[in-house]
Design a protein around this motif. Structure first.
Motif, PDB file in Angstrom:
ATOM      1  N   THR A  56       0.826  -1.208   0.000  1.00 27.95           N
ATOM      2  CA  THR A  56       0.000   0.000   0.000  1.00 27.95           C
ATOM      3  C   THR A  56       0.862   1.261   0.000  1.00 27.95           C
ATOM      4  OG1 THR A  56      -0.173  -0.057   2.426  1.00 27.95           O
ATOM      5  CG2 THR A  56      -1.935  -1.118   1.174  1.00 27.95           C
ATOM      6  N   ASN A 113      -2.010   1.132   6.052  1.00 27.03           N
ATOM      7  CA  ASN A 113      -3.339   0.907   5.496  1.00 27.03           C
ATOM      8  C   ASN A 113      -3.509  -0.555   5.095  1.00 27.03           C
ATOM      9  OD1 ASN A 113      -4.025   3.624   5.720  1.00 27.03           O
ATOM     10  ND2 ASN A 113      -3.200   4.108   3.695  1.00 27.03           N
ATOM     11  N   PRO A 153      -4.111  -3.729   2.934  1.00 29.36           N
ATOM     12  CA  PRO A 153      -3.950  -3.957   1.493  1.00 29.36           C
ATOM     13  C   PRO A 153      -5.187  -4.613   0.890  1.00 29.36           C
ATOM     14  CG  PRO A 153      -2.847  -5.683   2.715  1.00 29.36           C
ATOM     15  CD  PRO A 153      -3.385  -4.718   3.747  1.00 29.36           C
ATOM     16  N   ASP A 154      -5.289  -4.528  -0.421  1.00 29.30           N
ATOM     17  CA  ASP A 154      -6.388  -5.168  -1.149  1.00 29.30           C
ATOM     18  C   ASP A 154      -5.968  -6.596  -1.480  1.00 29.30           C
ATOM     19  OD1 ASP A 154      -8.617  -5.774  -2.613  1.00 29.30           O
ATOM     20  OD2 ASP A 154      -8.007  -4.639  -4.400  1.00 29.30           O
ATOM     21  N   ARG A 183      -1.567 -15.261  -4.044  1.00 27.53           N
ATOM     22  CA  ARG A 183      -2.692 -14.804  -3.221  1.00 27.53           C
ATOM     23  C   ARG A 183      -3.010 -15.792  -2.106  1.00 27.53           C
ATOM     24  NH1 ARG A 183      -2.576 -11.734  -7.139  1.00 27.53           N
ATOM     25  NH2 ARG A 183      -3.729  -9.771  -7.261  1.00 27.53           N
TER      26      ARG A 183
END
Length: 251
Positions: free
Chosen positions: A77, A128, A130-131, A237
């Motif tokens: 991020t 922050n 993360p996605d 992922r």
């Protein structure tokens, strides 16, 4: 190497933070995976054991895994300098310290003719979130990518066929009793299973990328390349989701 050592640091570091293992056990496990490790650079470098202890005193609450690639900053991020270093290395660890964070990027540390270890360079990082996918979503994506990649690899009609080591690795994916657990104690069973499958699939990707392409049509090469790209994406992922699930609520 970078992916494996970052995975080990996050998994065992989080196990230590949750009280599942002691600091000595965690550091021993991480260094068993990639050799002796230090944080920072001269003259302020410290051992991994000392560095983690200092970070805990400074408010360390969790470690996050990032496994980015160009065009896919998975787990990152910012800021830009940290992102660039992490993408170049292919892995990073985000150290959460309350409302701030530090980024750690692994690099090979060679000294003399025989010493080989890991140096973690430090960077400013954003705290922050993360996605990244959750564990259940990453598990589903990995299963779908595995199915598509297996079909692409086993239906290639060339004269040499699929090398035996790749065929064996694909067969191993169907063995539920292998018992490999790349994570540390304290993680939920699903995280162990997803991380183990991701590790085996990472081997398939590595082996398949070395396959001889002689005898393949352009369409077969395209299909195989795309399947491997999507599988590698799903593997990264899955690893991130598994490692970052140490603090997930128990269902």
């Amino acid at each position: 190497m970078s992916r494996d050592v970052a995975t080990a640091l996050v998994a065992w570091g989080n196990a230590w933070l949750t009280g599942s293992v002691g600091l000595d056990e965690a550091v021993d496990a991480v260094e068993k995976a990639a050799g002796p490790q230090i944080l920072g650079g001269e003259p302020a470098e410290v051992t991994l054991r000392r560095g983690l202890g200092d970070l805990r005193v400074g408010g360390l609450t969790a470690l996050r895994l990032a496994l980015p690639e160009p065009g896919d900053p998975l787990g990152l991020t910012g800021p830009a300098e940290f992102n660039r270093a992490a993408i170049d290395a292919g892995a990073a660890v985000v150290v959460l310290l309350g409302d701030r964070a530090i980024g750690l990027v692994p690099e090979e540390d060679r000294r003399g003719s025989s010493y080989v270890g890991v140096r973690w360079s430090t960077h400013d990082a954003s705290a922050n979130p993360p996605d990244v996918p959750g564990l259940a979503d990453a598990d589903r994506q990995l299963t779908l990518a595995m199915r598509d990649a297996t079909e692409a690899l086993l239906t290639v009609d060339d004269v040499s066929g699929v090398p035996p080591e790749i065929a064996d690795a694909l067969v191993d994916l169907r063995d539920p009793h292998r018992g490999d657990h790349p994570l540390a104690p304290g993680y939920p069973p699903r995280a162990h299973r997803v991380a183990a499958l991701a590790g085996r699939l990472a081997l398939v990707v590595d082996l398949a990328r070395r396959m001889d392409e002689r005898g393949l049509t352009a369409d077969q090469m395209r299909r195989r390349g795309e399947a491997l790209r999507l599988l590698d994406r799903a593997v990264r992922r899955a690893r991130v989701a598994a490692c970052n699930s140490a603090f997930d609520p128990v269902p």
